[in-house]
Design a protein around this motif. Structure first.
Motif, short mmCIF file in Angstrom:
data_model
loop_
_atom_site.label_atom_id
_atom_site.label_comp_id
_atom_site.label_asym_id
_atom_site.label_seq_id
_atom_site.Cartn_x
_atom_site.Cartn_y
_atom_site.Cartn_z
N ALA A 23 0.84 -1.20 0.00
CA ALA A 23 0.00 0.00 0.00
C ALA A 23 0.87 1.25 0.00
CB ALA A 23 -0.93 -0.01 1.20
N THR A 24 1.94 1.24 0.78
CA THR A 24 2.87 2.37 0.82
C THR A 24 3.56 2.55 -0.52
OG1 THR A 24 3.25 2.00 3.18
CG2 THR A 24 4.85 3.36 2.04
N LEU A 25 3.98 1.45 -1.14
CA LEU A 25 4.60 1.52 -2.46
C LEU A 25 3.63 2.05 -3.51
CD1 LEU A 25 6.73 -1.75 -2.54
CD2 LEU A 25 7.54 0.59 -2.27
N ALA A 26 2.37 1.62 -3.42
CA ALA A 26 1.36 2.10 -4.38
C ALA A 26 1.16 3.60 -4.22
CB ALA A 26 0.05 1.35 -4.17
N GLU A 27 1.15 4.06 -2.98
CA GLU A 27 1.00 5.50 -2.73
C GLU A 27 2.21 6.27 -3.26
OE1 GLU A 27 0.54 8.54 1.08
OE2 GLU A 27 0.27 6.39 1.37
N ALA A 28 3.41 5.72 -3.05
CA ALA A 28 4.63 6.40 -3.50
C ALA A 28 4.76 6.38 -5.02
CB ALA A 28 5.85 5.75 -2.86
N ASP A 29 4.12 5.43 -5.69
CA ASP A 29 4.23 5.31 -7.15
C ASP A 29 3.23 6.19 -7.92
OD1 ASP A 29 6.35 3.59 -7.02
OD2 ASP A 29 5.13 1.77 -7.16
N GLY A 36 9.88 11.13 -0.48
CA GLY A 36 10.18 11.75 0.81
C GLY A 36 8.93 12.14 1.57
N ASP A 37 7.91 12.64 0.84
CA ASP A 37 6.66 13.04 1.49
C ASP A 37 5.93 11.83 2.06
OD1 ASP A 37 7.21 15.64 0.78
OD2 ASP A 37 6.00 15.57 -1.05
N VAL A 38 5.90 10.74 1.29
CA VAL A 38 5.24 9.52 1.76
C VAL A 38 5.99 8.97 2.98
CG1 VAL A 38 4.61 7.14 1.16
CG2 VAL A 38 4.34 8.98 -0.52
N ALA A 39 7.31 8.94 2.90
CA ALA A 39 8.12 8.41 4.00
C ALA A 39 7.92 9.25 5.27
CB ALA A 39 9.59 8.38 3.61
N MET A 42 4.75 8.43 6.95
CA MET A 42 4.79 7.13 7.61
C MET A 42 5.85 7.08 8.71
SD MET A 42 2.47 5.34 6.07
CE MET A 42 2.87 3.67 6.50
N THR A 43 6.55 8.16 8.93
CA THR A 43 7.62 8.33 9.93
C THR A 43 8.78 7.36 9.77
OG1 THR A 43 6.57 6.92 11.61
CG2 THR A 43 6.00 9.28 11.65
N PHE A 44 9.26 7.24 8.53
CA PHE A 44 10.52 6.53 8.29
C PHE A 44 11.27 7.21 7.16
CE2 PHE A 44 7.23 3.74 6.34
CZ PHE A 44 7.54 3.93 5.01
N TYR A 45 12.46 6.74 6.86
CA TYR A 45 13.31 7.36 5.85
C TYR A 45 12.93 6.90 4.44
CZ TYR A 45 16.31 8.78 9.71
OH TYR A 45 16.79 9.34 10.84
N PRO A 46 13.17 7.75 3.43
CA PRO A 46 12.87 7.37 2.04
C PRO A 46 13.61 6.12 1.59
CG PRO A 46 13.26 9.73 2.19
CD PRO A 46 13.59 9.15 3.53
N ALA A 47 14.75 5.85 2.18
CA ALA A 47 15.51 4.64 1.81
C ALA A 47 14.71 3.38 2.09
CB ALA A 47 16.84 4.61 2.57
N GLN A 48 13.80 3.44 3.08
CA GLN A 48 12.97 2.28 3.40
C GLN A 48 12.06 1.94 2.22
OE1 GLN A 48 13.05 0.54 6.57
NE2 GLN A 48 12.14 -0.89 5.16
N ILE A 49 11.49 2.97 1.60
CA ILE A 49 10.63 2.74 0.43
C ILE A 49 11.43 2.16 -0.72
CG2 ILE A 49 9.19 3.87 -1.31
CD1 ILE A 49 8.21 5.76 0.87
N ARG A 50 12.63 2.67 -0.93
CA ARG A 50 13.48 2.15 -2.00
C ARG A 50 13.85 0.68 -1.74
NH1 ARG A 50 15.88 7.27 -1.04
NH2 ARG A 50 15.09 8.77 -2.54
N LEU A 51 14.11 0.35 -0.49
CA LEU A 51 14.43 -1.03 -0.13
C LEU A 51 13.22 -1.94 -0.37
CD1 LEU A 51 16.42 -3.06 1.16
CD2 LEU A 51 15.39 -2.49 3.35
#
Length: 120
Positions: A23-29, A36-39, A42-51
């Motif tokens: 769901a987070t990836l769908a929002e970021a895509d 960065g805004d999505v991260a 969700m209170t984590f770093y953008p690198a988490q979404i990339r991972l």
């Protein structure tokens, strides 16, 4: 008034379900949305979404399962003629890897191999 959060104990590592990650990836895509805004929301770093993108890129939500019928082991008399060994089997794993095994591998060894490869 700004919101303030006080953490009194040791902060623990959070666990996210695959559904939450997807769901987070769908929002970021979505177009016009910054990672960065999505991260931050969700209170984590953008690198988490990339991972998560990297590790879940093979995960298809619309995947379906096909029925599988296990048969007893093939006896030596049933090996194809002309001395040819059966073609190897390529098996895609859940973690994105693929394993190529001989067609005559024992079921117990194959299940142990797959469990070992998917855990790493």
């Amino acid at each position: 008034m700004a919101r303030m959060e006080i953490i009194s104990g040791v902060e623990r590592r959070r666990r996210w379900s695959k559904e939450a990650k997807l769901a987070t990836l769908a929002e970021a895509d979505q177009s016009g949305v910054r990672i960065g805004d999505v991260a931050r929301a969700m209170t984590f770093y953008p690198a988490q979404i990339r991972l998560w993108r990297k590790t879940l890129s093979h995960f298809d939500v619309s995947a379906t399962f096909l029925p599988v019928h296990l048969v007893n082991e093939v006896s030596l008399g049933q090996i194809p003629a002309a001395g040819r060994a059966p073609a190897p089997i390529k098996i895609p794993l859940l973690n994105g890897r693929r394993v190529k095994v001989p067609a005559d591998i024992e079921r117990k060894m194959l299940s142990s191999l797959i469990a070992c490869l998917e855990s790493t």
